[in-house]
Write a protein that holds these residues in place. Structure first.
Motif, PDB file in Angstrom:
ATOM      1  N   ILE A   1      23.847   9.565   0.034  1.00  0.00           N
ATOM      2  CA  ILE A   1      22.441   9.150   0.077  1.00  0.00           C
ATOM      3  C   ILE A   1      21.575  10.168  -0.666  1.00  0.00           C
ATOM      4  N   HIS A   2      21.878  11.467  -0.453  1.00  0.00           N
ATOM      5  CA  HIS A   2      21.077  12.514  -1.094  1.00  0.00           C
ATOM      6  C   HIS A   2      21.177  12.431  -2.623  1.00  0.00           C
ATOM      7  N   HIS A   3      22.327  12.104  -3.160  1.00  0.00           N
ATOM      8  CA  HIS A   3      22.528  12.094  -4.609  1.00  0.00           C
ATOM      9  C   HIS A   3      22.228  10.739  -5.257  1.00  0.00           C
ATOM     10  N   HIS A   4      21.929   9.708  -4.468  1.00  0.00           N
ATOM     11  CA  HIS A   4      21.656   8.396  -5.060  1.00  0.00           C
ATOM     12  C   HIS A   4      20.272   8.418  -5.704  1.00  0.00           C
ATOM     13  N   PRO A   5      20.156   8.044  -6.960  1.00  0.00           N
ATOM     14  CA  PRO A   5      18.856   8.164  -7.648  1.00  0.00           C
ATOM     15  C   PRO A   5      17.798   7.197  -7.135  1.00  0.00           C
ATOM     16  N   ASP A   6      18.213   6.084  -6.482  1.00  0.00           N
ATOM     17  CA  ASP A   6      17.239   5.074  -6.075  1.00  0.00           C
ATOM     18  C   ASP A   6      16.842   5.200  -4.610  1.00  0.00           C
ATOM     19  N   LEU A   7      17.348   6.188  -3.901  1.00  0.00           N
ATOM     20  CA  LEU A   7      17.036   6.342  -2.483  1.00  0.00           C
ATOM     21  C   LEU A   7      16.195   7.598  -2.290  1.00  0.00           C
ATOM     22  N   ALA A   8      15.095   7.431  -1.526  1.00  0.00           N
ATOM     23  CA  ALA A   8      14.157   8.540  -1.319  1.00  0.00           C
ATOM     24  C   ALA A   8      14.488   9.276  -0.026  1.00  0.00           C
ATOM     25  N   TYR A   9      15.648   9.880   0.011  1.00  0.00           N
ATOM     26  CA  TYR A   9      16.063  10.689   1.154  1.00  0.00           C
ATOM     27  C   TYR A   9      16.600  12.020   0.615  1.00  0.00           C
ATOM     28  N   GLU A  10      16.568  13.022   1.496  1.00  0.00           N
ATOM     29  CA  GLU A  10      16.966  14.361   1.034  1.00  0.00           C
ATOM     30  C   GLU A  10      17.788  15.057   2.125  1.00  0.00           C
ATOM     31  N   LEU A  11      18.835  15.754   1.690  1.00  0.00           N
ATOM     32  CA  LEU A  11      19.684  16.548   2.572  1.00  0.00           C
ATOM     33  C   LEU A  11      19.571  18.007   2.133  1.00  0.00           C
ATOM     34  N   THR A  12      19.065  18.846   3.029  1.00  0.00           N
ATOM     35  CA  THR A  12      18.887  20.269   2.693  1.00  0.00           C
ATOM     36  C   THR A  12      19.666  21.127   3.678  1.00  0.00           C
ATOM     37  N   TRP A  13      20.024  22.333   3.198  1.00  0.00           N
ATOM     38  CA  TRP A  13      20.794  23.277   4.019  1.00  0.00           C
ATOM     39  C   TRP A  13      20.070  24.614   4.079  1.00  0.00           C
ATOM     40  N   SER A  14      20.254  25.336   5.187  1.00  0.00           N
ATOM     41  CA  SER A  14      19.660  26.663   5.357  1.00  0.00           C
ATOM     42  C   SER A  14      20.767  27.651   5.741  1.00  0.00           C
ATOM     43  N   ASP A  15      20.378  28.907   6.002  1.00  0.00           N
ATOM     44  CA  ASP A  15      21.364  29.970   6.252  1.00  0.00           C
ATOM     45  C   ASP A  15      21.846  30.029   7.691  1.00  0.00           C
ATOM     46  N   GLY A  16      21.262  29.267   8.587  1.00  0.00           N
ATOM     47  CA  GLY A  16      21.651  29.345   9.993  1.00  0.00           C
ATOM     48  C   GLY A  16      23.004  28.707  10.247  1.00  0.00           C
ATOM     49  N   LEU A  17      23.517  28.888  11.463  1.00  0.00           N
ATOM     50  CA  LEU A  17      24.831  28.370  11.830  1.00  0.00           C
ATOM     51  C   LEU A  17      24.804  27.955  13.293  1.00  0.00           C
ATOM     52  N   HIS A  18      25.196  26.710  13.569  1.00  0.00           N
ATOM     53  CA  HIS A  18      25.263  26.174  14.930  1.00  0.00           C
ATOM     54  C   HIS A  18      26.720  26.243  15.390  1.00  0.00           C
ATOM     55  N   VAL A  19      26.967  26.998  16.479  1.00  0.00           N
ATOM     56  CA  VAL A  19      28.329  27.246  16.956  1.00  0.00           C
ATOM     57  C   VAL A  19      28.492  26.615  18.326  1.00  0.00           C
ATOM     58  N   ASP A  20      29.557  25.820  18.485  1.00  0.00           N
ATOM     59  CA  ASP A  20      29.904  25.201  19.768  1.00  0.00           C
ATOM     60  C   ASP A  20      31.421  25.226  19.885  1.00  0.00           C
ATOM     61  N   PRO A  21      31.982  26.257  20.590  1.00  0.00           N
ATOM     62  CA  PRO A  21      33.454  26.372  20.639  1.00  0.00           C
ATOM     63  C   PRO A  21      34.139  25.142  21.199  1.00  0.00           C
ATOM     64  N   GLY A  22      33.490  24.425  22.060  1.00  0.00           N
ATOM     65  CA  GLY A  22      34.140  23.257  22.640  1.00  0.00           C
ATOM     66  C   GLY A  22      33.924  21.984  21.865  1.00  0.00           C
ATOM     67  N   GLY A  23      33.078  22.001  20.869  1.00  0.00           N
ATOM     68  CA  GLY A  23      32.783  20.797  20.124  1.00  0.00           C
ATOM     69  C   GLY A  23      33.745  20.541  18.980  1.00  0.00           C
ATOM     70  N   SER A  24      33.535  19.419  18.331  1.00  0.00           N
ATOM     71  CA  SER A  24      34.333  19.066  17.153  1.00  0.00           C
ATOM     72  C   SER A  24      33.403  18.442  16.119  1.00  0.00           C
ATOM     73  N   PRO A  25      33.053  19.169  15.054  1.00  0.00           N
ATOM     74  CA  PRO A  25      33.556  20.514  14.702  1.00  0.00           C
ATOM     75  C   PRO A  25      32.916  21.602  15.556  1.00  0.00           C
ATOM     76  N   SER A  26      33.583  22.774  15.585  1.00  0.00           N
ATOM     77  CA  SER A  26      33.115  23.864  16.442  1.00  0.00           C
ATOM     78  C   SER A  26      31.943  24.618  15.836  1.00  0.00           C
ATOM     79  N   TRP A  27      31.712  24.507  14.537  1.00  0.00           N
ATOM     80  CA  TRP A  27      30.549  25.155  13.931  1.00  0.00           C
ATOM     81  C   TRP A  27      30.030  24.277  12.797  1.00  0.00           C
ATOM     82  N   VAL A  28      28.678  24.278  12.644  1.00  0.00           N
ATOM     83  CA  VAL A  28      28.010  23.454  11.633  1.00  0.00           C
ATOM     84  C   VAL A  28      26.882  24.292  11.044  1.00  0.00           C
TER      85      VAL A  28
END
Length: 406
Positions: A365-392
């Motif tokens: 969706i982020h790379h589609h030229p006709d869709l006005a949506y955006e996916l951005t990333w930052s330096d933080g990290l979400h950690v959940d040892p019991g989750g799947s995935p365990s970090w995001v």
């Protein structure tokens, strides 16, 4: 001397190395430039004369007897070398009187020749080990004085400065062949440094007032170690994996071949890979192959083109525009809001397989030229040892694009 068999290149190289060492050793005793022997055979003649005196016993030898004992060496050469040895005191009359014909040989010149032979073969490492052992005994003696420790430390400092300076100069600007000629200086250096450090420790603990001299020795040892590493690294780099045998002296390889056991000799070829023997072709077959190859047409021909207009591609291979389905997915994830955290989207997926598909959809969706949506990333990290995935990684999916707002 009588004409012998013609020397090989390896023998000539070995003789040149030994002669170079002898000239270096005797340089401090030379009266003037060019006033020392330049032919290695003269040293062999001197050794033959001294050997004859050793076999003659306590009666000594006359000049004629020495000539007879040194056959088949040229008698004229024996006479000349006899006079040289007599002038320098290596040979003297049994009784100092005018008509005395018998001579005796001194012990020191023969020992010097043996020492030089060993020095040429081993590069002086064994002598340095013995010197360090004697220095250690000297400074550990109960009656040793601070002057003894100072003299010992100063002597060792100068020795290792000489070694380090020579190797540093060779490593900086010499050819691989010159490094190979001096490769003996690279052997046994860890043992030498360890022995010198032991002497240093004894002196420093026994006479703390010699800390300044001990510091100079530590600096000299460190410089010597660095020079050894650089010279050895450059020698190995230039030799490469081909094991260039010419980078070490002939005497080194001969000594190894004579003294090594079967396992050591077999280990030399452990890392070598030999190509299988190629099939033998007769000259007629090679000529025929060359002649037939000359007539081959090397011009590339274009591929044949289909006759008539090209048929349209089938429907199942035409590119599909999935903008509608991607927009539906984006609206379902955003709901009534304008942004959503990527970690929340992946947590709501339930398992990693579904989360992986959603992450792929967000990227598309982020790379589609006709869709006005955006996916951005930052330096933080979400950690959940019991989750799947365990970090995001911290990411946000939102409506609109930053560049459009700008």
């Amino acid at each position: 001397m009588t004409a012998g068999p013609e020397l090989t290149l390896d023998q000539l190289a070995g003789d040149a190395a030994v002669e170079r060492l002898y000239r270096q050793v005797f340089a401090v005793l030379a009266r003037e430039s060019g006033a020392m022997i330049s032919d290695l055979e003269l040293l062999d003649v001197d050794e033959a004369i001294l050997d004859a005196f050793a076999d003659a016993g306590r009666d000594g030898l006359t000049v004629d007897q020495a000539v007879a004992a040194c056959r088949p060496i040229d008698p004229g050469l024996i006479h000349r070398r006899f006079e040289v040895l007599r002038d320098y005191g290596a040979i003297s009359k049994v009784v100092d009187r005018p008509n005395e014909r018998f001579h005796r040989a001194a012990f020191a010149p023969y020992v010097m020749l043996l020492f030089l032979r060993r020095l040429a073969e081993q590069g002086g490492q064994a002598e340095l080990h013995q010197l360090l052992t004697l220095e250690h005994v000297s400074v550990t003696a109960p009656d040793a004085e601070p002057e003894t420790g100072q003299t010992t430390i100063s002597r060792l400092t100068r020795i290792f400065r000489h070694l380090g300076n020579e190797l540093a100069i060779l490593a900086a600007g010499s050819t691989a062949e010159q490094l190979g000629d001096h490769a003996q200086l690279l052997w046994g250096n860890k043992g030498l440094i360890s022995q010198a450090e032991e002497v240093h420790t004894v002196v420093l603990n026994r006479w703390p007032q010699l800390d300044r001299e001990c510091t100079a020795l530590r600096v000299a040892l460190a410089a010597y170690g660095d020079a050894v590493e650089k010279a050895a690294g450059r020698l190995i780099e230039r030799a490469g994996t081909t094991r260039a045998l010419g980078l070490l002296s002939v005497e080194t390889w001969l000594s190894f071949a004579r003294t090594a056991n079967e396992d050591d000799l077999a280990g030399v070829l452990d890392t070598f890979v030999f190509d299988a023997p190629a099939p033998w072709f007769s000259p007629n077959l090679l000529t025929e192959a060359v002649e037939s190859g000359r007539g081959a047409n090397t011009v590339r021909q274009p591929p044949p083109r289909p006759e008539g207009p090209a048929a349209p591609p089938p429907d199942d291979v035409r590119p599909a525009d999935d903008a509608a389905s991607l927009r539906e997915t984006a609206e379902r994830l955003l709901g009534d809001g304008d942004a959503v955290a990527v970690s929340d989207v992946l947590d709501d997926a339930g398992d990693w397989l579904a989360a992986r598909r959603l992450l792929a959809d967000l990227t598309a969706i982020h790379h589609h030229p006709d869709l006005a949506y955006e996916l951005t990333w930052s330096d933080g990290l979400h950690v959940d040892p019991g989750g799947s995935p365990s970090w995001v990684s911290d990411g946000t999916f939102r409506r609109g694009r930053t560049e459009d707002a700008a």
